[in-house]
Design a protein around this motif. Sequence first.
Motif, PDB file in Angstrom:
ATOM      1  N   LEU A 429      -9.701  -1.744  -0.910  1.00 41.66           N
ATOM      2  CA  LEU A 429      -9.036  -0.500  -0.546  1.00 41.66           C
ATOM      3  C   LEU A 429      -7.692  -0.417  -1.263  1.00 41.66           C
ATOM      4  N   VAL A 430      -7.115   0.769  -1.273  1.00 36.79           N
ATOM      5  CA  VAL A 430      -5.793   0.950  -1.874  1.00 36.79           C
ATOM      6  C   VAL A 430      -4.769   0.071  -1.170  1.00 36.79           C
ATOM      7  N   SER A 431      -4.836  -0.001   0.156  1.00 36.88           N
ATOM      8  CA  SER A 431      -3.884  -0.830   0.902  1.00 36.88           C
ATOM      9  C   SER A 431      -4.062  -2.309   0.577  1.00 36.88           C
ATOM     10  N   ASP A 432      -5.275  -2.715   0.209  1.00 32.11           N
ATOM     11  CA  ASP A 432      -5.490  -4.095  -0.252  1.00 32.11           C
ATOM     12  C   ASP A 432      -4.748  -4.330  -1.569  1.00 32.11           C
ATOM     13  N   MET A 433      -4.902  -3.378  -2.488  1.00 32.36           N
ATOM     14  CA  MET A 433      -4.282  -3.515  -3.804  1.00 32.36           C
ATOM     15  C   MET A 433      -2.759  -3.514  -3.707  1.00 32.36           C
ATOM     16  N   ALA A 434      -2.230  -2.809  -2.698  1.00 32.02           N
ATOM     17  CA  ALA A 434      -0.781  -2.695  -2.561  1.00 32.02           C
ATOM     18  C   ALA A 434      -0.132  -4.039  -2.267  1.00 32.02           C
ATOM     19  N   CYS A 435      -0.880  -4.961  -1.611  1.00 30.63           N
ATOM     20  CA  CYS A 435      -0.298  -6.267  -1.273  1.00 30.63           C
ATOM     21  C   CYS A 435      -0.896  -7.386  -2.119  1.00 30.63           C
ATOM     22  N   LEU A 436      -1.558  -7.031  -3.192  1.00 25.92           N
ATOM     23  CA  LEU A 436      -2.183  -8.028  -4.058  1.00 25.92           C
ATOM     24  C   LEU A 436      -1.120  -8.760  -4.883  1.00 25.92           C
ATOM     25  N   ASP A 437      -1.228 -10.079  -4.964  1.00 22.00           N
ATOM     26  CA  ASP A 437      -0.306 -10.898  -5.759  1.00 22.00           C
ATOM     27  C   ASP A 437      -0.812 -10.931  -7.202  1.00 22.00           C
ATOM     28  N   SER A 438      -0.247 -10.040  -8.027  1.00 29.92           N
ATOM     29  CA  SER A 438      -0.750  -9.901  -9.399  1.00 29.92           C
ATOM     30  C   SER A 438      -0.376 -11.087 -10.289  1.00 29.92           C
TER      31      SER A 438
END
Length: 751
Positions: A429-438
């Motif tokens: 989800l978008v909210s998952d991507m928002a907290c992803l450690d790139s």
Amino acid sequence: MSPIPKQLFRCALTSKNIQLGTKIASKQAAIEEAGRVLASLGCIESGYIRSMFEREKMETTYLGKGIAIPHGLPKDRALVHQTGISVVQIPAGVCWGPGQIAYLIVGIAAKSDEHVSILAAVAEICNDSGAISRLARTDDVEEIIYALTTQQHSRPNIEEEKIDTEAIEVVVPKQITLHLQPATIFSKVALTFTSKIRVWYGDKCADGQSVTSLLKLGIHGGTPIRITADGPDAAAALNALRATVEYKLSLGEESKLPIFEAECWKPVLHDWIISGISASNGLAIGPLIYYRPEELVVTDTPQGTHKEKEALQHAVGKVKIQLRQQISQKESQIEATIFRTHLALLNDRELLNKVFQKISDGHSAAWAWNSVITQCITEFSQIENKYLAERAADLNDIRQRVLQLLLGTERRVIPVPGESSVLIAHHLLVSDMACLDSKHIIAICTAEGTPTTHAAIIARSLGIPAIVGAGSAVLDLLPGTICIADGSAGKLYIKPNEETLASARQYQMGLKGQQKEEYQARYHPAVMRDGYRIKVVANIGKPNETIGAIEAGAEGIGLMRTEFLFIDGPPSADEQYAAYTTMLHALDGLPLTLRTIDIGGDKVPSYISTPKEGNLFLGMRGVRLCLQQPEIFLPQLHAIYRASLIGPVRMMFPMVTTLEDFRAAKELAEGVRQKVGAPPIEIGVMFEVPSVIFLASEFAQEADFLSIGTNDLVQYAFARDRLHASSVQNVDGLHPAVLRMVAMTVRAARA
């Protein structure tokens, strides 16, 4: 405005909690004062103030629109004796961050969630720039108490449409699909009118003031729609909505970051390959880690209608605040825009009406929310337009976020691996991507999904290789398995042998070498093959885009579209000054060219009054509107001249059609300059209409520089709207007539 029920508002707010007319010079002092008030009320121990500072270091608490909400970390809740709120009013404002001026500091100490009702009220205030301005200067404590203990409730019933007295038919521009962002723009305009708005697409009808209702129509570009309005301002509503469809929807077209064809890595023979779809280019090597969030279990165990409605209001209000904070923190315009669309879904009255109705029917808030959103997701998934159908993922995202709060479960968080890893998931989800450690997630592979989902768009904006739609086979792989994720080809290579790994690493090194060469050369002067030197500058619309432009090699900002500072509400001269100085500090001596506010045509904020016009592009626009409404123009001129004392600034006026307009604008500017005590700066003029082309020699005598705006110049020269579906093929910026006008301008400038 309806008062919040007393049992909902358990967090007392009295005159003792509020400090009016405070003079504070720094963010640190503002946080300390907010904490001091809380401590004096017995809400916290003094150590909690330190926790408030630690929170600020981790993430800004600036909510937007002049309001900050400093609060401590969850780990320090033991220092909170009782939930409390403090309000520190700073009429002069205090700088909270680059381009952020805070006037109301709402300090929060929370033992649990009793404060959420006030946060929801604060979120509502953020939608009303006029309210913020009043509260920042009021000397009446009761006015602040009233504002923070009341909320907007707008849930009119949706009735069957009767025969309307007024209607229009308009063709949606060919390049537009009415997806989430254009639908948000349309409904936002519709909501400014009291008339009931309906949109007809074929035999389907939607509430024009509801985002989700509009999306279900599945409107394609190049097709006609019928808009009806029933109410006292029906004619004005239809006029505004026609202009919105024909001119403004393209502003909502999100940057989908297309996947450019890249030269793929060509591996040696390898047997174990899982194929999916390329969603983001790049090649990564690493062990697999899994993200398997638990599915939320929703039961229907209501605790009473009133209590369930309170719970829903709490949860939705809290998610709105989270989204606003994420929007303010995102440097990427793409991510911020996606979160704005999620905020629009949470503000959708039709959606909320249905949930409240189910609660009234005797269901729990969690069950009602899940039921309504799930049904909506099903309806979206059945839309023939594939891109619109994929917006169901956005609904699923807000479904999850609100349910987590209603059920009291922890937020979904992607695990942070100890080493660089390839993330495997069923979907993201978008909210998952928002907290992803790139830094540690070096590639993504999902069983489901498509390249046009918002999660895939964010992966591209982050530069993370991504494969989507790889099927359930990826979910059966063992964690820790070494893989090669080829985002460009959409392939996942499982357990590669040493020869294959060596080949992939060599490809990576070559790619990094090429990127390094390009990066190192970004500051080299741009020289044409014939030896002619070109200065490359950037066009931007937000202050935080400056650093990225300079990092990419720009030699300055050639056009800052200042009107985007005015979109959400009228910024004060101080707020504009803060934005301009933020850019100047980032530029570190490189020039900044500010185009004064270009309002009119397809860019008319709702708070600015403009006369009713048959053709918005031929009416009050640009400098003409500024001359007519100096209350908008003069504060901007004041901010620009103040900023010119910090670094090199140039200014240019848009949509100038006569020498008289240019002279009048310069005269106003000169008066402001003398008041500020700033030295003269270069003043230019935009060449966007044929009349100035034919007066190019005269303008060149009076302007310090000329800037050609070809988009508007083309449509005015050919009397064809560049955004309209029927005209777009015939608008050519390289037409001989356009090139001759450019040549005439250049000759005049050189004379």
